[in-house]
Design a protein around this motif. Structure first.
Motif, PDB file in Angstrom:
ATOM      1  N   LEU A  28       0.822  -1.215   0.000  1.00 45.42           N
ATOM      2  CA  LEU A  28       0.000   0.000   0.000  1.00 45.42           C
ATOM      3  C   LEU A  28       0.852   1.259   0.000  1.00 45.42           C
ATOM      4  N   GLY A  29       1.997   1.228   0.689  1.00 45.60           N
ATOM      5  CA  GLY A  29       2.864   2.413   0.754  1.00 45.60           C
ATOM      6  C   GLY A  29       3.410   2.775  -0.616  1.00 45.60           C
ATOM      7  N   ALA A  30       3.828   1.764  -1.378  1.00 51.88           N
ATOM      8  CA  ALA A  30       4.335   2.036  -2.734  1.00 51.88           C
ATOM      9  C   ALA A  30       3.209   2.607  -3.596  1.00 51.88           C
ATOM     10  N   GLU A  31       2.006   2.105  -3.412  1.00 51.39           N
ATOM     11  CA  GLU A  31       0.858   2.623  -4.180  1.00 51.39           C
ATOM     12  C   GLU A  31       0.489   4.041  -3.720  1.00 51.39           C
ATOM     13  N   PHE A  32       0.580   4.325  -2.412  1.00 48.99           N
ATOM     14  CA  PHE A  32       0.377   5.702  -1.935  1.00 48.99           C
ATOM     15  C   PHE A  32       1.367   6.632  -2.631  1.00 48.99           C
ATOM     16  N   ALA A  33       2.632   6.208  -2.690  1.00 48.54           N
ATOM     17  CA  ALA A  33       3.663   7.062  -3.295  1.00 48.54           C
ATOM     18  C   ALA A  33       3.334   7.306  -4.769  1.00 48.54           C
ATOM     19  N   LYS A 198      -4.845  -6.911  -1.401  1.00 51.53           N
ATOM     20  CA  LYS A 198      -3.782  -7.738  -1.989  1.00 51.53           C
ATOM     21  C   LYS A 198      -2.460  -6.964  -2.003  1.00 51.53           C
ATOM     22  N   THR A 199      -1.520  -7.383  -1.148  1.00 48.14           N
ATOM     23  CA  THR A 199      -0.192  -6.761  -1.062  1.00 48.14           C
ATOM     24  C   THR A 199       0.793  -7.878  -0.685  1.00 48.14           C
ATOM     25  N   PRO A 200       2.112  -7.609  -0.761  1.00 43.98           N
ATOM     26  CA  PRO A 200       3.060  -8.633  -0.289  1.00 43.98           C
ATOM     27  C   PRO A 200       2.806  -9.025   1.168  1.00 43.98           C
ATOM     28  N   GLY A 201       2.445  -8.045   2.009  1.00 46.39           N
ATOM     29  CA  GLY A 201       2.172  -8.337   3.422  1.00 46.39           C
ATOM     30  C   GLY A 201       0.986  -9.279   3.572  1.00 46.39           C
ATOM     31  N   TRP A 202      -0.032  -9.036   2.787  1.00 48.64           N
ATOM     32  CA  TRP A 202      -1.220  -9.897   2.818  1.00 48.64           C
ATOM     33  C   TRP A 202      -0.856 -11.305   2.338  1.00 48.64           C
ATOM     34  N   ASP A 203      -0.076 -11.396   1.252  1.00 49.52           N
ATOM     35  CA  ASP A 203       0.330 -12.697   0.716  1.00 49.52           C
ATOM     36  C   ASP A 203       1.162 -13.484   1.731  1.00 49.52           C
ATOM     37  N   LEU A 204       2.016 -12.737   2.474  1.00 55.80           N
ATOM     38  CA  LEU A 204       2.894 -13.386   3.441  1.00 55.80           C
ATOM     39  C   LEU A 204       2.099 -14.084   4.529  1.00 55.80           C
ATOM     40  N   ASN A 205       1.007 -13.474   4.913  1.00 56.70           N
ATOM     41  CA  ASN A 205       0.177 -14.103   5.940  1.00 56.70           C
ATOM     42  C   ASN A 205      -0.582 -15.291   5.381  1.00 56.70           C
ATOM     43  N   ASN A 206      -0.428 -15.481   4.070  1.00 50.73           N
ATOM     44  CA  ASN A 206      -0.807 -16.699   3.374  1.00 50.73           C
ATOM     45  C   ASN A 206      -2.230 -17.194   3.604  1.00 50.73           C
ATOM     46  N   PRO A 207      -3.205 -16.409   3.275  1.00 46.68           N
ATOM     47  CA  PRO A 207      -4.560 -16.931   3.395  1.00 46.68           C
ATOM     48  C   PRO A 207      -4.889 -17.797   2.176  1.00 46.68           C
ATOM     49  N   ALA A 208      -4.431 -19.051   2.235  1.00 47.70           N
ATOM     50  CA  ALA A 208      -4.660 -19.961   1.120  1.00 47.70           C
ATOM     51  C   ALA A 208      -6.154 -20.065   0.852  1.00 47.70           C
ATOM     52  N   LYS A 209      -6.956 -19.771   1.917  1.00 51.28           N
ATOM     53  CA  LYS A 209      -8.412 -19.877   1.742  1.00 51.28           C
ATOM     54  C   LYS A 209      -9.017 -18.488   1.621  1.00 51.28           C
ATOM     55  N   SER A 210      -8.294 -17.574   0.951  1.00 49.54           N
ATOM     56  CA  SER A 210      -8.724 -16.170   0.953  1.00 49.54           C
ATOM     57  C   SER A 210     -10.064 -15.949   0.247  1.00 49.54           C
ATOM     58  N   LYS A 211     -10.596 -17.009  -0.404  1.00 48.82           N
ATOM     59  CA  LYS A 211     -11.934 -16.868  -1.011  1.00 48.82           C
ATOM     60  C   LYS A 211     -12.969 -16.523   0.065  1.00 48.82           C
ATOM     61  N   LEU A 212     -12.629 -16.846   1.306  1.00 45.18           N
ATOM     62  CA  LEU A 212     -13.574 -16.606   2.400  1.00 45.18           C
ATOM     63  C   LEU A 212     -13.744 -15.133   2.722  1.00 45.18           C
ATOM     64  N   GLY A 217      -8.143  -4.597  -4.303  1.00 45.59           N
ATOM     65  CA  GLY A 217      -6.872  -4.276  -4.955  1.00 45.59           C
ATOM     66  C   GLY A 217      -6.275  -3.022  -4.330  1.00 45.59           C
ATOM     67  N   ALA A 218      -4.932  -2.909  -4.389  1.00 45.41           N
ATOM     68  CA  ALA A 218      -4.257  -1.761  -3.758  1.00 45.41           C
ATOM     69  C   ALA A 218      -4.664  -0.445  -4.426  1.00 45.41           C
ATOM     70  N   GLU A 219      -4.820  -0.447  -5.741  1.00 37.78           N
ATOM     71  CA  GLU A 219      -5.074   0.826  -6.428  1.00 37.78           C
ATOM     72  C   GLU A 219      -6.395   1.454  -5.975  1.00 37.78           C
ATOM     73  N   GLU A 220      -7.462   0.652  -5.978  1.00 40.40           N
ATOM     74  CA  GLU A 220      -8.773   1.221  -5.585  1.00 40.40           C
ATOM     75  C   GLU A 220      -8.776   1.617  -4.104  1.00 40.40           C
ATOM     76  N   THR A 221      -8.080   0.822  -3.286  1.00 40.29           N
ATOM     77  CA  THR A 221      -8.027   1.123  -1.851  1.00 40.29           C
ATOM     78  C   THR A 221      -7.378   2.483  -1.608  1.00 40.29           C
ATOM     79  N   ILE A 222      -6.263   2.722  -2.265  1.00 36.97           N
ATOM     80  CA  ILE A 222      -5.514   3.966  -2.021  1.00 36.97           C
ATOM     81  C   ILE A 222      -6.234   5.172  -2.637  1.00 36.97           C
ATOM     82  N   THR A 223      -6.882   4.978  -3.759  1.00 33.59           N
ATOM     83  CA  THR A 223      -7.655   6.088  -4.331  1.00 33.59           C
ATOM     84  C   THR A 223      -8.737   6.522  -3.344  1.00 33.59           C
ATOM     85  N   GLU A 224      -9.417   5.561  -2.733  1.00 32.42           N
ATOM     86  CA  GLU A 224     -10.450   5.904  -1.736  1.00 32.42           C
ATOM     87  C   GLU A 224      -9.842   6.692  -0.577  1.00 32.42           C
TER      88      GLU A 224
END
Ligand SMILES: NC(=O)c1ccc[n+]([C@@H]2O[C@H](COP(=O)([O-])OP(=O)(O)OC[C@H]3O[C@@H](n4cnc5c(N)ncnc54)[C@H](OP(=O)(O)O)[C@@H]3O)[C@@H](O)[C@H]2O)c1
Length: 273
Positions: A28-33, A198-212, A217-224
């Motif tokens: 998110l920080g890279a997208e903020f920048a 969806k960010t590297p930090g989110w991926d690292l926490n590895n929600p293999a079941k993230s469908k739940l 996306g980072a772009e829409e989140t940061i625009t808001e």
């Protein structure tokens, strides 16, 4: 060269010429920048990964025709202002985004005291120090903006991310309180609460079941987030997350809301011993 957004002039007038963004090497920080640069601001990026910071700075300069620079700094240190001040004392920082954060999913007692303290410091102390230091400077010139990154998990007890959620509640309440205190001096403050994004930090926490869960996306989140600055004390990202927040805060009892969070965490990351 990508064209800047139409709103870049008014955004720059309110929050330019420089934006300081922590945790801007990725996620998110890279997208903020990137989006601050797209809105016409020069950007000063802070994190520990020098290669990533350098790459982001080059990309921003080439793409948006603004200035950009970086500071390599571990934000768990107590003396972060001793490192940030020499670089920024002669810069006009009009926007501060305290975004760096770290989370792990564990039962509270399975983390060491040292790890809990380090995470608590990264997730809270920079927000307080940056808001205090730059808030004073902004108030003198009667303009500027400060955004503190909270989380949707800051709103209710969040088992298995207890230390993180508590720290994010600190950011939310600090931001909402300063929103009022600084507003009369022309300085905007926002507590921003992303949901799962969806960010590297989110991926690292590895929600293999993230469908739940609803992952944005980072772009829409940061625009808001950037659009909400100056309009309200705090914002939860995403209509769906705001609906869930409404149900959890206004309709369910606190007890049931906490149990629902626990059930979701157990489904995503469990079983916990
Ligand atoms: N993604 C989500 O689902 C989500 C949801 C709610 C809230 N948030 C919040 O949004 C913010 C950004 O999250 P993200 O998902 O983008 O995280 P991320 O992908 O893990 O990125 C974290 C950023 O923080 C920096 N950072 C971490 N520890 C640091 C330290 N000790 N010193 C300096 N920089 C440090 C990292 O840089 P280096 O590794 O280069 O140091 C990186 O740039 C965090 O505050 C997070 O709590 C995220």
């Amino acid at each position: 060269m990508v064209n800047k957004l139409d709103m870049s002039n008014s955004f720059n007038e309110k929050y330019g010429p420089w934006a300081l963004i922590t945790g801007a090497s990725k996620g998110l920080g890279a997208e903020f920048a990137r989006q601050c640069a797209q809105r016409g601001l020069n950007t000063l990026l802070i994190a520990t990964s020098e290669d990533l910071l350098r790459g982001n700075v080059e990309q921003i300069k080439q793409t948006y025709n603004v200035d950009a620079d970086y500071i390599v700094l571990d934000l768990s240190r107590e003396d972060i202002l001793d490192v940030i001040r020499p670089v920024t004392d002669n810069m006009e920082i009009g926007l501060v985004i305290s975004n760096a954060g770290i989370s792990t999913v564990h039962p509270f007692l399975s983390s060491s005291k040292k790890q809990l303290l380090t995470h608590l410091h990264i997730n809270t102390r920079p927000s307080m120090l940056l808001a205090h230091h730059f808030g004073r400077k902004m108030i003198k010139v009667k303009r500027g903006g400060i955004m503190l990154l909270s989380s949707a998990s800051a709103n209710t007890g969040a088992p298995y991310v207890a230390n993180y959620a508590g720290a994010k509640a600190y950011n939310l309440i600090l931001a909402e309180s300063l929103w009022y205190e600084f507003k009369k001096f022309g300085v905007d403050v926002l507590g921003f609460m992303p949901g799962s994004t969806k960010t590297p930090g989110w991926d690292l926490n590895n929600p293999a079941k993230s469908k739940l869960v609803n992952v944005m996306g980072a772009e829409e989140t940061i625009t808001e987030a950037l659009d909400a600055l100056g309009k309200q004390p705090s914002l939860i990202a995403g209509k769906r997350n705001r609906l869930v927040y409404f149900i959890m805060q206004r309709i369910l009892s606190r007890k049931i809301a906490i149990k629902m969070v626990a059930n979701t965490m157990e489904k995503l990351f469990g079983p916990f011993g």
